[in-house]
Design a protein around this motif. Sequence first.
Motif, PDB file in Angstrom:
ATOM      1  N   PHE A  50       0.829  -1.202   0.000  1.00 53.80           N
ATOM      2  CA  PHE A  50       0.000   0.000   0.000  1.00 53.80           C
ATOM      3  C   PHE A  50       0.867   1.257   0.000  1.00 53.80           C
ATOM      4  CE2 PHE A  50      -2.936   3.156   1.869  1.00 53.80           C
ATOM      5  CZ  PHE A  50      -3.928   3.072   0.908  1.00 53.80           C
ATOM      6  N   ALA A  51       2.020   1.190   0.672  1.00 55.64           N
ATOM      7  CA  ALA A  51       2.950   2.324   0.619  1.00 55.64           C
ATOM      8  C   ALA A  51       3.415   2.543  -0.817  1.00 55.64           C
ATOM      9  CB  ALA A  51       4.133   2.061   1.539  1.00 55.64           C
ATOM     10  N   GLY A  52       3.669   1.449  -1.541  1.00 55.41           N
ATOM     11  CA  GLY A  52       4.028   1.562  -2.944  1.00 55.41           C
ATOM     12  C   GLY A  52       2.930   2.217  -3.750  1.00 55.41           C
ATOM     13  N   PHE A  53       1.685   1.844  -3.474  1.00 54.63           N
ATOM     14  CA  PHE A  53       0.548   2.421  -4.186  1.00 54.63           C
ATOM     15  C   PHE A  53       0.476   3.937  -3.959  1.00 54.63           C
ATOM     16  CE2 PHE A  53      -3.932   3.770  -3.938  1.00 54.63           C
ATOM     17  CZ  PHE A  53      -4.285   3.592  -5.265  1.00 54.63           C
ATOM     18  N   ILE A  54       0.688   4.368  -2.707  1.00 53.06           N
ATOM     19  CA  ILE A  54       0.643   5.801  -2.402  1.00 53.06           C
ATOM     20  C   ILE A  54       1.750   6.545  -3.147  1.00 53.06           C
ATOM     21  CG2 ILE A  54       0.974   7.508  -0.577  1.00 53.06           C
ATOM     22  CD1 ILE A  54      -0.400   5.557   1.351  1.00 53.06           C
ATOM     23  N   LEU A  55       2.957   5.974  -3.141  1.00 57.78           N
ATOM     24  CA  LEU A  55       4.059   6.608  -3.862  1.00 57.78           C
ATOM     25  C   LEU A  55       3.775   6.666  -5.365  1.00 57.78           C
ATOM     26  CD1 LEU A  55       7.118   5.010  -2.017  1.00 57.78           C
ATOM     27  CD2 LEU A  55       6.513   7.438  -2.042  1.00 57.78           C
ATOM     28  N   ARG A  66      10.302  -0.076  -5.648  1.00 61.59           N
ATOM     29  CA  ARG A  66      11.068  -0.723  -4.558  1.00 61.59           C
ATOM     30  C   ARG A  66      10.140  -1.306  -3.501  1.00 61.59           C
ATOM     31  NH1 ARG A  66      14.516   3.766  -5.414  1.00 61.59           N
ATOM     32  NH2 ARG A  66      13.558   4.924  -3.697  1.00 61.59           N
ATOM     33  N   PHE A  67       9.093  -0.577  -3.166  1.00 61.60           N
ATOM     34  CA  PHE A  67       8.151  -1.089  -2.163  1.00 61.60           C
ATOM     35  C   PHE A  67       7.419  -2.322  -2.691  1.00 61.60           C
ATOM     36  CE2 PHE A  67       8.734   2.831   0.193  1.00 61.60           C
ATOM     37  CZ  PHE A  67       8.491   2.442   1.502  1.00 61.60           C
ATOM     38  N   ALA A  81      -0.470  -6.455  -5.409  1.00 60.07           N
ATOM     39  CA  ALA A  81       0.860  -5.881  -5.609  1.00 60.07           C
ATOM     40  C   ALA A  81       1.346  -6.154  -7.031  1.00 60.07           C
ATOM     41  CB  ALA A  81       1.844  -6.452  -4.592  1.00 60.07           C
ATOM     42  N   TRP A  82       1.109  -7.364  -7.519  1.00 65.79           N
ATOM     43  CA  TRP A  82       1.505  -7.655  -8.905  1.00 65.79           C
ATOM     44  C   TRP A  82       0.766  -6.737  -9.888  1.00 65.79           C
ATOM     45  CZ3 TRP A  82       5.731  -9.946 -10.069  1.00 65.79           C
ATOM     46  CH2 TRP A  82       6.237 -11.015  -9.327  1.00 65.79           C
ATOM     47  N   LEU A  87       0.752  -1.824 -13.488  1.00 60.71           N
ATOM     48  CA  LEU A  87       0.334  -0.473 -13.879  1.00 60.71           C
ATOM     49  C   LEU A  87       1.507   0.493 -13.889  1.00 60.71           C
ATOM     50  CD1 LEU A  87      -3.015  -0.106 -11.867  1.00 60.71           C
ATOM     51  CD2 LEU A  87      -2.764  -0.529 -14.329  1.00 60.71           C
ATOM     52  N   LEU A  88       2.343   0.383 -12.864  1.00 63.14           N
ATOM     53  CA  LEU A  88       3.505   1.258 -12.770  1.00 63.14           C
ATOM     54  C   LEU A  88       4.452   1.034 -13.949  1.00 63.14           C
ATOM     55  CD1 LEU A  88       5.267   3.245 -11.102  1.00 63.14           C
ATOM     56  CD2 LEU A  88       6.225   1.248  -9.948  1.00 63.14           C
ATOM     57  N   LEU A  89       4.708  -0.217 -14.277  1.00 59.97           N
ATOM     58  CA  LEU A  89       5.637  -0.537 -15.358  1.00 59.97           C
ATOM     59  C   LEU A  89       5.050  -0.183 -16.729  1.00 59.97           C
ATOM     60  CD1 LEU A  89       6.926  -3.928 -13.931  1.00 59.97           C
ATOM     61  CD2 LEU A  89       8.211  -1.782 -14.084  1.00 59.97           C
TER      62      LEU A  89
END
Length: 535
Positions: A50-55, A66-67, A81-82, A87-89
């Motif tokens: 979830f921290a990764g999602f916020i970032l 990284r998160f 998370a996957w 989405l990020l990639l």
Amino acid sequence: MQTIGGGSAAARALLDSGVRAHAAGRAEEGIAAVDAALRIDPDFSEALSFAGFILQERGHGAGALRFYERALSLKADDATAWFNRGLLLMGARRLEDARESFARACALRAEVAGYHCNHGAALYELGRLGEAAAVYETALSLDPNLAQAELNLGNALMRLGRYTQARGAYLRAIRLRPDYALGFCGLGIVAKELGCFDEAMRAFDEALGLAPDSEEALSNRGCLHLLLGDFARGWEGYEYRWAKGRRPVPISPARFDLSDRESLAGRKILVVNDHGLGDTIQFFRYVVLLARMGADVTFAGPRKIWRLLSSSGVAATWRDEDDLAGEFDEVLAISSLPRACATRLETIPAPTPYLFAEAARIDFWRDRLQGQGKKIGLCWRGNVDFRVDPRRSIPPEAFLPLARLDRVRLINLQKGARGDDLPRELATRLENLSTDFDGGADAFLDTAAIMAHLDLVVTCDTSIAHLAGALGRPVWVALRQVAEWRWQNGRSDSPWYPSMRLFRCRDGEDWTALLDEMAVEISRQFSLGTMKKIS
């Protein structure tokens, strides 16, 4: 004490609180709660995710990644998370990594239609269109009301040339979302490809009624107007042809009166290349005209084409396409010049040739091409990027009717072609000129000189067609039944190139039948016979 899914009870309570605060729009409170959860349990995978999602949401992609990767190293079966990593990639254009992430999410949560829809999007961007279509169909089997999946399915089917099926997908998307401008736009594109021009125009109008600023609808409607010969409206829509963020220069209000030399004398004009080399060759005629009327023209375009274009004798300044510095009276894209010159179908400036092969190269290739027989240059493939419409290319086996003509020499103009890519009967007749053909830093110099010795060029819709036309060489272009706007609808001649003849598939994309027709016409025109078929 660990709860199911990891994290102590205290850490999980903080995470739940943070998720609720974030959802309620209290972002800072949510971040503080997640940070507190991770101080209690630094290996709490769901809090890391979830921290990764916020970032990610805040645009900190590297930190978010990284998160996610830390979370997945602790809990590899975290489908969320996957998915978020995918989405990020995707946003970072790391398409294969994104596809793998979405595939992992789908394997873990096969029942989630949205996961499959995004997996399909990654496959589509990779050009794996058939796989993308199959994955979209999986998403729709899970959620038949997913309009986005119908739209995406239509896009994939359209790129595959399965226009009737694509039309059905767009219609279903519109039924699910009657306000879906993109659905109407897709419907317009496939209706145009099917030759249903009235339906296509209605669909683009519907799209623009819903989204008046839709560049996709504006540009596609503009291209349809151009295809149908309505240049007055067509050029206006054509100004929106670039994908968002890729417009090289703003839309220009510039207008040039080619009948009034005094209005152009000394006018400083920067012309910026904005499309492929074929478009550059086609529209460079306007640069020549403006310069001859006394304008001070600077051309910003790819260095590899300067030498060919300078054969026009134009008095222009040359610079790299990214160099737009300086003070100019007008700055506009090269393919905006027809609009700026108020070009209509009947006023297309078509004085050819306006490009010329170099004399030394003409002499060189004269020696290499000595011998009997009518010399016909062949090109069957253009840009293979699926976004550039590789379906304008022609399967090499369709050229077999030309290989069976007697007293003909077939000259390979297809750069990079290998004999093992071709049917044996064609490969044995095709003359490959040299391994360093057009191998220097400058584009098309050898091709232009070779064309000076050819009796005919037969090509698909690619830059070779424009080059032959600009050189004033006889060229026949093989087209789909409904071709790109610049070839108009149903014409066998081109108002852009007097030396060009257009041949169109009678039935969609039956290239073999079309090349059969061309072979018969070549035999008639050059009084040739037909060789026996090689078994």
